[in-house]
Design an enzyme around this catalytic site. Structure first.
Site, PDB file in Angstrom:
ATOM      1  N   GLN A  13       0.808  -1.218   0.000  1.00 14.70           N
ATOM      2  CA  GLN A  13       0.000   0.000   0.000  1.00 14.70           C
ATOM      3  C   GLN A  13       0.844   1.273   0.000  1.00 14.70           C
ATOM      4  O   GLN A  13       0.300   2.384  -0.002  1.00 14.70           O
ATOM      5  CB  GLN A  13      -0.916   0.007   1.224  1.00 14.70           C
ATOM      6  CG  GLN A  13      -1.891  -1.158   1.264  1.00 14.70           C
ATOM      7  CD  GLN A  13      -2.527  -1.331   2.624  1.00 14.70           C
ATOM      8  OE1 GLN A  13      -2.530  -0.427   3.455  1.00 14.70           O
ATOM      9  NE2 GLN A  13      -3.077  -2.513   2.874  1.00 14.70           N
TER      10      GLN A  13
ATOM     11  N   HIS B 271      -0.639  -0.363   5.573  1.00  4.41           N
ATOM     12  CA  HIS B 271      -1.292   0.692   6.348  1.00  4.41           C
ATOM     13  C   HIS B 271      -0.493   1.994   6.345  1.00  4.41           C
ATOM     14  O   HIS B 271      -0.191   2.559   7.389  1.00  4.41           O
ATOM     15  CB  HIS B 271      -1.543   0.218   7.783  1.00  4.41           C
ATOM     16  CG  HIS B 271      -2.527  -0.907   7.874  1.00  4.41           C
ATOM     17  ND1 HIS B 271      -3.119  -1.285   9.055  1.00  4.41           N
ATOM     18  CD2 HIS B 271      -3.018  -1.754   6.932  1.00  4.41           C
ATOM     19  CE1 HIS B 271      -3.938  -2.309   8.833  1.00  4.41           C
ATOM     20  NE2 HIS B 271      -3.881  -2.609   7.541  1.00  4.41           N
TER      21      HIS B 271
ATOM     22  N   GLU C 241     -14.741   3.425   9.568  1.00  3.88           N
ATOM     23  CA  GLU C 241     -15.325   4.506  10.343  1.00  3.88           C
ATOM     24  C   GLU C 241     -15.290   5.841   9.611  1.00  3.88           C
ATOM     25  O   GLU C 241     -14.324   6.148   8.905  1.00  3.88           O
ATOM     26  CB  GLU C 241     -14.566   4.675  11.669  1.00  3.88           C
ATOM     27  CG  GLU C 241     -14.659   3.483  12.593  1.00  3.88           C
ATOM     28  CD  GLU C 241     -13.870   3.685  13.887  1.00  3.88           C
ATOM     29  OE1 GLU C 241     -13.899   2.763  14.736  1.00  3.88           O
ATOM     30  OE2 GLU C 241     -13.239   4.757  14.060  1.00  3.88           O
TER      31      GLU C 241
ATOM     32  N   TYR D  87      -9.241   7.860  19.073  1.00  3.95           N
ATOM     33  CA  TYR D  87     -10.287   7.239  18.250  1.00  3.95           C
ATOM     34  C   TYR D  87     -10.328   5.721  18.387  1.00  3.95           C
ATOM     35  O   TYR D  87     -11.050   5.057  17.650  1.00  3.95           O
ATOM     36  CB  TYR D  87     -10.149   7.711  16.797  1.00  3.95           C
ATOM     37  CG  TYR D  87     -10.589   9.159  16.708  1.00  3.95           C
ATOM     38  CD1 TYR D  87     -11.891   9.503  16.383  1.00  3.95           C
ATOM     39  CD2 TYR D  87      -9.715  10.189  17.062  1.00  3.95           C
ATOM     40  CE1 TYR D  87     -12.316  10.816  16.383  1.00  3.95           C
ATOM     41  CE2 TYR D  87     -10.130  11.509  17.063  1.00  3.95           C
ATOM     42  CZ  TYR D  87     -11.434  11.812  16.726  1.00  3.95           C
ATOM     43  OH  TYR D  87     -11.870  13.125  16.748  1.00  3.95           O
TER      44      TYR D  87
ATOM     45  N   TYR E 207      -9.052 -10.626  10.483  1.00  2.00           N
ATOM     46  CA  TYR E 207      -9.305 -11.288   9.208  1.00  2.00           C
ATOM     47  C   TYR E 207      -9.453 -12.797   9.348  1.00  2.00           C
ATOM     48  O   TYR E 207     -10.076 -13.446   8.511  1.00  2.00           O
ATOM     49  CB  TYR E 207      -8.189 -10.941   8.216  1.00  2.00           C
ATOM     50  CG  TYR E 207      -8.139  -9.466   7.913  1.00  2.00           C
ATOM     51  CD1 TYR E 207      -9.116  -8.857   7.127  1.00  2.00           C
ATOM     52  CD2 TYR E 207      -7.132  -8.665   8.445  1.00  2.00           C
ATOM     53  CE1 TYR E 207      -9.087  -7.498   6.864  1.00  2.00           C
ATOM     54  CE2 TYR E 207      -7.093  -7.294   8.181  1.00  2.00           C
ATOM     55  CZ  TYR E 207      -8.067  -6.725   7.394  1.00  2.00           C
ATOM     56  OH  TYR E 207      -8.043  -5.382   7.137  1.00  2.00           O
TER      57      TYR E 207
END
Length: 388
Positions: free
Chosen positions: A105, A167, A261, A271, A282
């Protein structure tokens, strides 16, 4: 969540009709007439739109922005910036790019302009590069001379480095006072990074436009805390938007299996990840038994199952009167755009748009008020044209 029935069939029909009704230019691109009524326009819950396909050859697009001269810049994760003009790919790319490490990513991610770009010429980018045994997320700025970057400087490097490229969730936005906010994912293999204030991962950060730290950041002067942190407990925030009229910062972040979210971002708040979540791991195992906890901000809404939230935009344009004030959220796994209606900061309802169009990476509103989106896999850039 409400789904539009048969929208993938209608969308394909609309795209095929648009291509047959267009003239081809020298680059093999198509420009659809904006004046002809489109009998295959899509009827959404509140308005009718036409999907104008502008480009079909993206690999992994991520961010987009518009220059004052009308050119549009779109980043590709492999480290390229494509240049568009008048809704067509010019065939040109930005040169003199920094060295980018693309892995999973990670790669070249977001791009945006300084609010005072016309005076100072600063263009901001986020990307990963090698450092030590892994990769780091870098916030850089540069100037554009023709199609070439100049005066490139790294203004913030997130630490510590992390191997694997998971991430790296990132967006960059500026607020009304010129502060720069950027998001950084938790790096995947160590979720508790997000709760620890001595690293930069799983956080939203606030810096000055030169990378220095504002003196009123919430953790300035706190022992063991990185002073750039604005919020923490953010798993993998790949979407962020600033509401200039109401001085609000919004973000969307990936949950694990379930639990994406939409969050209203507030100074110094936690958060929750991974202490609370609406998702599971997963492999089906439980991450946390709690979905709410004292001292932790609740999401404004969440998605179970996940749509894999990514880029987002706030509709402020008069071209979409029925959507004005709504947030549009890109969905990767959901292959859609989620239109979220709000009453102030409270969730009202939601509609799924353009189901199965492809993995939507970013959705943005242009300076002239039109909505654009880019997709992975199907490789599209589309423009949503309101129909009377």
């Amino acid at each position: 969540m409400k789904n539009l029935k048969n929208i993938s069939f209608i969308l394909v029909g609309a795209l095929l009709l648009g291509i047959s009704a267009c003239q081809e230019n020298s680059n093999g691109m198509v420009n659809e007439s904006k004046t002809e009524a489109d009998p295959f326009a899509i009827s959404t819950e509140k308005m009718k739109i036409k999907v104008d396909t502008l480009f079909t050859d993206f690999e992994n697009p991520w961010g987009m922005t518009w220059l004052p001269d009308g050119r549009m810049l779109v980043t590709e994760r492999k480290g390229e910036i494509l240049i568009f003009k008048d809704d067509e790919f010019t065939g040109e790319k930005v040169s003199n790019m920094p060295t980018v490490k693309e892995v999973n990513q990670a790669g070249l991610l977001d791009i945006t302009l300084h609010p005072d770009y016309e005076s100072n010429g600063w263009l901001y980018m986020s990307y990963s590069r090698e450092q030590g045994d892994g990769e780091v997320l870098v916030i850089s700025r540069a100037k554009l001379n023709g199609n070439a970057l100049t005066d490139l400087e790294e203004i913030f490097v997130c630490g510590p480095e992390w191997k694997g490229g998971r991430h790296f969730g990132n967006r960059i936005v500026f607020d009304n006072d010129g502060y720069l906010y950027f998001s950084n994912g938790d790096k995947g293999s160590r979720p508790k990074n997000a709760q620890e204030l001595d690293n930069d991962h799983g956080k939203i950060h606030r810096i000055n436009d030169d990378g220095s730290i504002p003196s009123d950041n919430p953790f300035v002067g706190k022992d063991g805390a990185n002073a750039s942190i604005w919020t923490y407990g953010n798993r993998n925030p790949q979407g962020m938007i600033y509401d200039a009229e109401n001085n609000r910062l919004w973000s969307v972040e990936h949950g694990p299996k379930g639990g994406d979210e939409l969050n209203l971002i507030k100074k110094g708040k936690n958060y929750g990840w991974p202490e609370v979540t609406y998702g599971i791991d997963y492999d089906g195992s439980v991450i946390s038994e709690e979905t709410q906890k004292e001292g932790i901000e609740d999401p404004v809404t969440y998605w179970v199952p996940s749509i894999a939230t990514c880029g987002m935009t706030l509709v402020t344009s008069d071209k979409y009167p029925a959507w004005k004030g709504n947030i549009l959220v890109a969905g990767l796994a959901g292959q859609q755009i989620a239109r979220v209606e709000l009453d102030g900061t409270d969730y009202v309802t939601e509609e799924t748009l353009l189901q199965d169009i492809g993995r939507v990476r970013q959705v943005s509103q242009s300076p002239d008020g039109y909505i654009y989106a880019v997709t992975e896999a199907t490789g599209l850039m589309i423009k949503l044209i309101p129909q009377e």
